[in-house]
Write a protein that holds these residues in place. Structure first.
Motif, mmCIF file in Angstrom:
data_model
loop_
_atom_site.group_PDB
_atom_site.id
_atom_site.type_symbol
_atom_site.label_atom_id
_atom_site.label_comp_id
_atom_site.label_asym_id
_atom_site.label_seq_id
_atom_site.Cartn_x
_atom_site.Cartn_y
_atom_site.Cartn_z
ATOM 1 N N LEU A 60 0.810 -1.030 -0.084
ATOM 2 C CA LEU A 60 -0.153 -0.131 0.180
ATOM 3 C C LEU A 60 0.807 1.425 -0.056
ATOM 4 C CD1 LEU A 60 -3.116 -0.718 2.164
ATOM 5 C CD2 LEU A 60 -2.741 -0.595 -0.106
ATOM 6 N N LEU A 61 2.071 1.150 0.442
ATOM 7 C CA LEU A 61 2.899 2.976 0.873
ATOM 8 C C LEU A 61 3.402 2.317 -0.379
ATOM 9 C CD1 LEU A 61 3.969 1.900 4.682
ATOM 10 C CD2 LEU A 61 2.610 3.349 3.703
ATOM 11 N N ASP A 62 3.903 1.519 -1.605
ATOM 12 C CA ASP A 62 5.014 1.753 -3.161
ATOM 13 C C ASP A 62 4.205 3.127 -3.774
ATOM 14 O OD1 ASP A 62 6.881 -0.219 -3.726
ATOM 15 O OD2 ASP A 62 5.168 0.494 -5.737
ATOM 16 N N ARG A 63 5.375 3.472 -4.274
ATOM 17 C CA ARG A 63 4.849 4.064 -5.113
ATOM 18 C C ARG A 63 4.026 4.264 -6.376
ATOM 19 N NH1 ARG A 63 6.147 6.581 -10.060
ATOM 20 N NH2 ARG A 63 6.634 9.094 -9.895
ATOM 21 N N SER A 64 3.964 2.892 -6.713
ATOM 22 C CA SER A 64 2.977 2.847 -7.775
ATOM 23 C C SER A 64 1.625 2.538 -7.575
ATOM 24 C CB SER A 64 4.249 1.017 -8.604
ATOM 25 O OG SER A 64 3.669 0.263 -7.019
ATOM 26 N N ARG A 65 1.565 2.411 -6.540
ATOM 27 C CA ARG A 65 0.163 2.423 -5.715
ATOM 28 C C ARG A 65 -0.492 3.945 -6.084
ATOM 29 N NH1 ARG A 65 -2.070 -2.603 -3.304
ATOM 30 N NH2 ARG A 65 -3.691 -1.728 -3.363
ATOM 31 N N THR A 66 0.596 4.643 -5.615
ATOM 32 C CA THR A 66 0.108 6.070 -5.709
ATOM 33 C C THR A 66 -0.088 6.426 -7.516
ATOM 34 O OG1 THR A 66 2.031 6.735 -5.426
ATOM 35 C CG2 THR A 66 0.962 5.843 -3.493
ATOM 36 N N VAL A 67 0.379 5.974 -8.534
ATOM 37 C CA VAL A 67 -0.074 6.710 -9.637
ATOM 38 C C VAL A 67 -1.666 7.000 -10.011
ATOM 39 C CG1 VAL A 67 1.145 6.360 -12.577
ATOM 40 C CG2 VAL A 67 2.482 5.265 -10.397
ATOM 41 N N ALA A 68 -1.102 7.875 -10.264
ATOM 42 C CA ALA A 68 -3.434 7.795 -11.137
ATOM 43 C C ALA A 68 -3.233 7.622 -12.134
ATOM 44 C CB ALA A 68 -3.688 9.595 -10.462
ATOM 45 N N GLY A 69 -4.669 7.603 -12.468
ATOM 46 C CA GLY A 69 -5.670 6.483 -13.496
ATOM 47 C C GLY A 69 -5.838 7.886 -14.747
ATOM 48 N N PRO A 70 -5.937 7.959 -16.003
ATOM 49 C CA PRO A 70 -6.283 8.104 -16.978
ATOM 50 C C PRO A 70 -7.429 9.217 -16.278
ATOM 51 C CG PRO A 70 -6.186 6.084 -17.676
ATOM 52 C CD PRO A 70 -6.106 5.644 -16.274
ATOM 53 N N GLY A 71 -7.963 10.215 -16.296
ATOM 54 C CA GLY A 71 -8.813 11.337 -16.085
ATOM 55 C C GLY A 71 -8.926 11.983 -14.770
ATOM 56 N N TYR A 72 -7.777 11.591 -13.615
ATOM 57 C CA TYR A 72 -7.102 11.897 -12.548
ATOM 58 C C TYR A 72 -7.729 13.215 -13.064
ATOM 59 C CZ TYR A 72 -6.066 12.500 -7.846
ATOM 60 O OH TYR A 72 -6.310 12.276 -6.666
ATOM 61 N N ASN A 73 -8.216 13.890 -11.888
ATOM 62 C CA ASN A 73 -8.443 15.122 -11.692
ATOM 63 C C ASN A 73 -7.220 16.004 -10.667
ATOM 64 O OD1 ASN A 73 -9.288 17.662 -11.545
ATOM 65 N ND2 ASN A 73 -11.266 17.542 -10.346
ATOM 66 N N ARG A 74 -6.651 16.435 -11.012
ATOM 67 C CA ARG A 74 -5.723 17.092 -10.616
ATOM 68 C C ARG A 74 -5.381 17.826 -9.467
ATOM 69 N NH1 ARG A 74 -2.001 21.697 -13.924
ATOM 70 N NH2 ARG A 74 -3.979 22.925 -15.161
ATOM 71 N N TRP A 75 -6.456 18.422 -8.909
ATOM 72 C CA TRP A 75 -7.011 19.245 -8.190
ATOM 73 C C TRP A 75 -7.360 18.719 -6.770
ATOM 74 C CZ3 TRP A 75 -5.654 24.333 -8.413
ATOM 75 C CH2 TRP A 75 -5.324 24.745 -10.172
ATOM 76 N N LEU A 76 -7.358 17.193 -7.053
ATOM 77 C CA LEU A 76 -7.461 16.864 -5.366
ATOM 78 C C LEU A 76 -6.540 16.270 -5.127
ATOM 79 C CD1 LEU A 76 -10.185 14.031 -7.138
ATOM 80 C CD2 LEU A 76 -10.828 16.392 -6.071
ATOM 81 N N VAL A 77 -5.508 16.883 -5.754
ATOM 82 C CA VAL A 77 -3.905 16.907 -4.587
ATOM 83 C C VAL A 77 -3.638 17.587 -3.777
ATOM 84 C CG1 VAL A 77 -1.176 16.181 -5.214
ATOM 85 C CG2 VAL A 77 -3.404 14.869 -7.172
ATOM 86 N N PRO A 78 -3.845 19.155 -3.715
ATOM 87 C CA PRO A 78 -3.479 20.252 -3.190
ATOM 88 C C PRO A 78 -3.896 19.826 -1.677
ATOM 89 C CG PRO A 78 -4.286 21.358 -5.346
ATOM 90 C CD PRO A 78 -4.238 19.234 -5.053
ATOM 91 N N PRO A 79 -5.585 18.840 -1.908
ATOM 92 C CA PRO A 79 -5.481 18.852 -0.323
ATOM 93 C C PRO A 79 -4.893 17.745 0.777
ATOM 94 C CG PRO A 79 -7.675 19.123 -1.899
ATOM 95 C CD PRO A 79 -6.468 19.064 -2.533
ATOM 96 N N ALA A 80 -4.236 16.916 -0.103
ATOM 97 C CA ALA A 80 -3.478 16.037 0.284
ATOM 98 C C ALA A 80 -2.315 16.556 1.217
ATOM 99 C CB ALA A 80 -2.729 14.607 -0.778
ATOM 100 N N ALA A 81 -1.224 17.546 0.018
ATOM 101 C CA ALA A 81 -0.332 18.760 0.484
ATOM 102 C C ALA A 81 -0.837 19.308 1.474
ATOM 103 C CB ALA A 81 0.276 19.105 -0.755
#
Length: 471
Positions: A8-29
Motif C-alpha cells: 500500500l505504501l509503494d509508489r506504484s500504488r499512488t499513480v493516478a489513472g487516466p482522467g484523474y482530476n489534479r485539483w484533488l492533490v493539493p488538499p493532500a499536500a
C-alpha cells in the motif's frame, strides 16, 4: 496503472489513472503542511516552558529554563528540517510521497510524545531530542514530500503549485497557536502550565490528521501532461528545457546563490517569527493602553499576533508565488528583498512610537514576503534545473533553512538580551535586531541579482532515466 501486487505504501500504488482530476492533490499536500506548520507556533510555549518550576512567568525560579535554552528547541527542529530534507530527498524521489508522508507523520507526532516526557521530568535534553531532533526529521521529510509531486501535476502553473504545497506550512500556526493555548488552559490544573499533556494531545491529533495526506496523495503517470500544455519561456529566459541531477545542481553557482538568497530571507523572517509572541507583548506594554493589561491578556494578545502572522505567512506563500508565474522568479525575489529592507528599517520607529496598528501591518507584509520566498523557491529551482529530481535539489537547498534556524534566533536573542542588559525595555530592546535583518536582506538582494541561466554542461545528456520508482 497501479501495481496491485505492490504494498500500500509503494509508489506504484499512488499513480493516478487516466482522467484523474489534479485539483484533488493539493488538499493532500495541505494536510501535511498544516500539521507540520505548527512549528511556527512554538513561541507560544516559550513562557510556559520557562515557568514549569515557579509557575509564574514573571518570576522564574533559578532552575527554570531560560528563553535562550528554550529557543534551542525550535532551532534544533529547523536544523533537522533542512538536514533531513537534504538527506532523504533522493529517497523520497525513489519511494514516492506516500511512504515519505507516513514517515513524516510518525516522526512529527512521535516527537511531541517524546518531548512531553521531557517536559514532565523537566529534562531539557529529552525535549531537544523529541520535539527538536525526531520532530525536526518529520518536518523535513513532510516539507518536501508534496512539492515535487505538485510541480509534476502543475507544470503550467509552477508558482501556483508550490504556493499551494507550501502555504499550509505558513498557516500551520494559525491552527497550532490557539490549539496549544486552549489545551494548556484545559490541562493547567493537572500539570505545570498544562504543557506536557498538551504535547501528548497535539502529537496524537497531528499524527491522525496527517493520515489524510498519506492515503489520498497521487502522482501522475510518467508521460502525463495537462491538456494543451506547451512549455513557455515568455517572461523568463532562465527557464530550462533540460534537466540537472541533484548531484550536479550543487556544483553550479546558481544553486549556491539561491542558497544565500534563502538563508538571508529565512534568517530575517525566522527571527521575528520565533519571538513573535514576546515581541508583540513588549510593543503593547509600551503603549498607554498596554500598561494596564495583565499577564494573561498580554499572553492572549501574543497568541493572536502569532496567529495573524501565520495567516499572512499562508496568504503570502500563495499570492507571491502565483505572482511569480507572471513576472518571473528573479524579479519577485528582488521585490521581497528591496521592499523588505525598507519595512525592516521602519519597524523599530513604529514600535518605539507606539504605532501599534502600523507596526502590525508592517510585520504582516514582512511575513507575507518571507512566506513567498519559501513557496517561490521550488519553482525557481525547477526553472533553473528542470523537474528531474527537483524534490531532492529542494531538500539540499533547505540546508540554508537549517543554518538560518540557528542564525536567526541567535541574532535575535544576543542582540535583544544585550539591549535589555543595557537598560532598554519594550520595543527598544529589539531595535538593533530589525536593523541587522535589514542588512541581511540587502545581501540577499545582491545574491538574487547575480543569478543567471545554468550552463548546459551540468544537464543530463540524452533521455533522463528515472530511478527505480522515481520519475
Amino acid at each position: 496503472m497501479p501495481d496491485t501486487s505492490a504494498g500500500l505504501l509503494d509508489r506504484s500504488r499512488t499513480v493516478a489513472g487516466p482522467g484523474y482530476n489534479r485539483w484533488l492533490v493539493p488538499p493532500a499536500a495541505l494536510a501535511i503542511h498544516l500539521a507540520i506548520g505548527q512549528a511556527y507556533a512554538f513561541s507560544v510555549f516559550n513562557k510556559p516552558l520557562g515557568s514549569l518550576i515557579s509557575g509564574d512567568p514573571a518570576h522564574p525560579a533559578p532552575t527554570d529554563w531560560t528563553p535562550g535554552q528554550i529557543g534551542w528547541t525550535f532551532s534544533i527542529a529547523i536544523v533537522l528540517l533542512g538536514l533531513s530534507a537534504a538527506i532523504f530527498g533522493k529517497w523520497l524521489e525513489r519511494v514516492g510521497p506516500r511512504k515519505a508522508m507516513l514517515a513524516s507523520a510518525l516522526c512529527f507526532g512521535g516527537g511531541f510524545l517524546i518531548g512531553s516526557y521531557g517536559v514532565h521530568i523537566h529534562s531539557l535534553p529529552l525535549l531537544y531530542f523529541g520535539y527538536g531532533f525526531v520532530g525536526g526529521i518529520g518536518l523535513g521529510i513532510g516539507y518536501i514530500s508534496p512539492v515535487s509531486t505538485l510541480i509534476k501535476w502543475f507544470p503550467d502553473r509552477k508558482g501556483v503549485a508550490t504556493g499551494m504545497a507550501i502555504m499550509g506550512f505558513g498557516g500551520g500556526a494559525m491552527i497550532g497557536s490557539p490549539l496549544a493555548v486552549a489545551l494548556m488552559n484545559h490541562f493547567k490544573g493537572s500539570a505545570p502550565q498544562g504543557v506536557a499533556p498538551t504535547f501528548i494531545a497535539m502529537g496524537i491529533i497531528y499524527l491522525l490528521f496527517m493520515q489524510w495526506g498519506v492515503w489520498t496523495i497521487r502522482v501522475p503517470a510518467d508521460d502525463w501532461k495537462p491538456a494543451g500544455y506547451v512549455p513557455s519561456t515568455d517572461h523568463n529566459a532562465m527557464i530550462t528545457t533540460g534537466n540537472v541531477s541533484a548531484d550536479n545542481a550543487i556544483k553550479t553557482p546558481q544553486f549556491w546563490l539561491l542558497w544565500v538568497v534563502l538563508l538571508c530571507n529565512v534568517t530575517a523572517g525566522i527571527g521575528v517569527l520565533e519571538t513573535a509572541s514576546p515581541l508583540i507583548q513588549a510593543v503593547i506594554s509600551g503603549t498607554e493602553k498596554g500598561k494596564g493589561m495583565d499577564t494573561a491578556a498580554l499572553a492572549a494578545a501574543g497568541a493572536g499576533f502569532v496567529g495573524l502572522l501565520s495567516l499572512f505567512n499562508l496568504l503570502g506563500r500563495f499570492f507571491w508565488s502565483s505572482a511569480s508565474d507572471k513576472i518571473g522568479r528573479k524579479p519577485i525575489y528582488l521585490v521581497y528583498f528591496g521592499l523588505g529592507v525598507i519595512l525592516y528599517a521602519l519597524a523599530p520607529t513604529l514600535g518605539l512610537g507606539g504605532q501599534l496598528t502600523l507596526f502590525v501591518v508592517v510585520a504582516c507584509v514582512i511575513i507575507s514576503m518571507y512566506g513567498g520566498g519559501f513557496s517561490t523557491a521550488p519553482a525557481y529551482l525547477s526553472d533553473l534545473f528542470g523537474k528531474y529530481q527537483v524534490g531532492a535539489i529542494h531538500g539540499r537547498l533547505l540546508t540554508a533553512w537549517s543554518t538560518a534556524g540557528v542564525l536567526g534566533p541567535l541574532i535575535v536573542h544576543s542582540l535583544s538580551e544585550g539591549r535589555k542588559a543595557a537598560g532598554f525595555t519594550g520595543a527598544a530592546a529589539y531595535q538593533t535586531v530589525f536593523y541587522t535583518m535589514a542588512g541581511l536582506l540587502a545581501v540577499g538582494f545582491l545574491a538574487d541579482l547575480a543569478v543567471t541561466a545554468v550552463n548546459a554542461k551540468y544537464q543530463e545528456k540524452g533521455p533522463v532515466v528515472a530511478e527505480a520508482g522515481g520519475h
